[in-house]
Write an enzyme that holds these catalytic residues in place. Structure first.
Site, PDB file in Angstrom:
ATOM      1  N   ASP A  62     -40.281  41.514 -27.119  1.00  0.00           N
ATOM      2  CA  ASP A  62     -39.028  40.771 -27.303  1.00  0.00           C
ATOM      3  C   ASP A  62     -38.464  40.855 -28.715  1.00  0.00           C
ATOM      4  O   ASP A  62     -37.324  40.471 -28.939  1.00  0.00           O
ATOM      5  CB  ASP A  62     -39.233  39.302 -26.933  1.00  0.00           C
ATOM      6  CG  ASP A  62     -40.052  38.550 -27.983  1.00  0.00           C
ATOM      7  OD1 ASP A  62     -41.170  39.021 -28.296  1.00  0.00           O
ATOM      8  OD2 ASP A  62     -39.593  37.517 -28.487  1.00  0.00           O
ATOM      9  N   ASP A 121     -46.315  43.502 -25.809  1.00  0.00           N
ATOM     10  CA  ASP A 121     -46.390  42.333 -26.657  1.00  0.00           C
ATOM     11  C   ASP A 121     -46.817  41.168 -25.767  1.00  0.00           C
ATOM     12  O   ASP A 121     -46.678  41.234 -24.540  1.00  0.00           O
ATOM     13  CB  ASP A 121     -45.008  42.078 -27.274  1.00  0.00           C
ATOM     14  CG  ASP A 121     -44.948  40.796 -28.058  1.00  0.00           C
ATOM     15  OD1 ASP A 121     -45.818  40.584 -28.922  1.00  0.00           O
ATOM     16  OD2 ASP A 121     -44.021  39.995 -27.813  1.00  0.00           O
ATOM     17  N   LEU A 122     -47.318  40.094 -26.353  1.00  0.00           N
ATOM     18  CA  LEU A 122     -47.805  38.970 -25.557  1.00  0.00           C
ATOM     19  C   LEU A 122     -46.853  37.767 -25.646  1.00  0.00           C
ATOM     20  O   LEU A 122     -46.138  37.471 -24.702  1.00  0.00           O
ATOM     21  CB  LEU A 122     -49.213  38.581 -26.004  1.00  0.00           C
ATOM     22  CG  LEU A 122     -50.293  39.665 -25.825  1.00  0.00           C
ATOM     23  CD1 LEU A 122     -51.590  39.242 -26.495  1.00  0.00           C
ATOM     24  CD2 LEU A 122     -50.508  39.957 -24.347  1.00  0.00           C
ATOM     25  N   ASP A 123     -46.837  37.086 -26.790  1.00  0.00           N
ATOM     26  CA  ASP A 123     -46.066  35.856 -26.939  1.00  0.00           C
ATOM     27  C   ASP A 123     -44.577  36.076 -26.702  1.00  0.00           C
ATOM     28  O   ASP A 123     -43.977  36.989 -27.268  1.00  0.00           O
ATOM     29  CB  ASP A 123     -46.241  35.287 -28.350  1.00  0.00           C
ATOM     30  CG  ASP A 123     -47.685  34.908 -28.657  1.00  0.00           C
ATOM     31  OD1 ASP A 123     -48.454  34.690 -27.708  1.00  0.00           O
ATOM     32  OD2 ASP A 123     -48.028  34.821 -29.856  1.00  0.00           O
TER      33      ASP A 123
END
Length: 238
Positions: A189, A16-18
């Site tokens: 997250d 995941d990024l953000d």
């Protein structure tokens, strides 16, 4: 680190990024404010609703339309277009205005500062594993300097739904068809989008505790949880 399941050999890693690889909260605050300012300049009637009221309308739409909830770009466009039409703008100009508002938002949304530790981790992991990014968001990995670490960057669009739907995980698997689902590790997250999404398709998951969610949000247990990038890298490179 805290282990909830016995880890299996890993053949590839998706991220995941953000709020997993960088702190996205201050970026989004600035982007939301800039998007609202630009929208009100283009359409003064948009000021009839505060920035918070526009955000609340977006959350309402997210809760009522599941397909939009996992595609942040479509969700934002739909919120802007429908809102402008409700305020008296004709459909053609509302559609144009939504696109303009989105672009103003994205210009600020891509002003991400990626920590040096993230670059170091991805560089090190990339020497041992194929890396893929799987994100529901609309950040541009080229602009923020992360694109070259990944074999592929997968985001919603063209009928492909976001996490926790299986669409993007399935798209990742086509890149490495020799791997079984259990050989994939997804890192993120969100208890819903990342942990539940990964386990629905038979993947392992690493839950980042330092993001936006606490343990109360877990619907299923991850393979393991970690607090920082160095801990994750040390485990995966051991």
């Amino acid at each position: 680190m805290q282990f909830y399941r016995r880890p299996q050999p890993i053949g590839a890693i998706s991220f995941d990024l953000d709020d997993t690889l960088y702190d996205n909260v201050p970026v989004m605050r600035k982007a939301e404010a800039e998007g609202y300012r630009a929208l009100c300049e283009l359409f003064p009637q948009a000021q009839q609703w505060t920035q918070q009221q526009w955000a609340e309308r977006r959350w309402q739409l997210m809760r009522s339309e599941a397909d939009l909830a996992s595609d942040m770009t479509l969700l934002r466009l739909a919120t802007l277009k429908r809102g402008l039409m409700e305020l008296g703008v004709d459909e053609t100009n509302a559609k144009i205005g939504a696109e303009q508002g989105l672009q103003a938002f994205l210009a600020a949304r891509n002003q991400v500062v990626v920590p040096a530790q993230t670059h170091e981790m991805l560089s090190a992991l990339g020497q041992h594993y194929p890396l893929i990014a799987i994100s529901n968001g609309n950040v541009d990995t080229r602009v923020i300097g992360l694109h070259d670490y990944f074999h592929q960057v997968i985001q919603p669009g063209d009928g492909r739904r976001g996490k926790p739907y299986p669409d993007m995980f399935a798209a990742a698997q086509t890149q490495l068809p020799q791997l079984k689902p259990g050989q994939w590790l997804h890192v993120g997250d969100s208890p819903l989008a990342d942990v539940l999404g990964a386990h629905r398709v038979g993947w392992q998951s690493a839950w980042f505790r330092g993001g936006l969610y606490d343990e109360q949000g877990l619907i299923v247990l991850p393979t393991f949880a970690y607090h920082d990038n160095q801990t994750l890298a040390d485990f995966l490179l051991d």
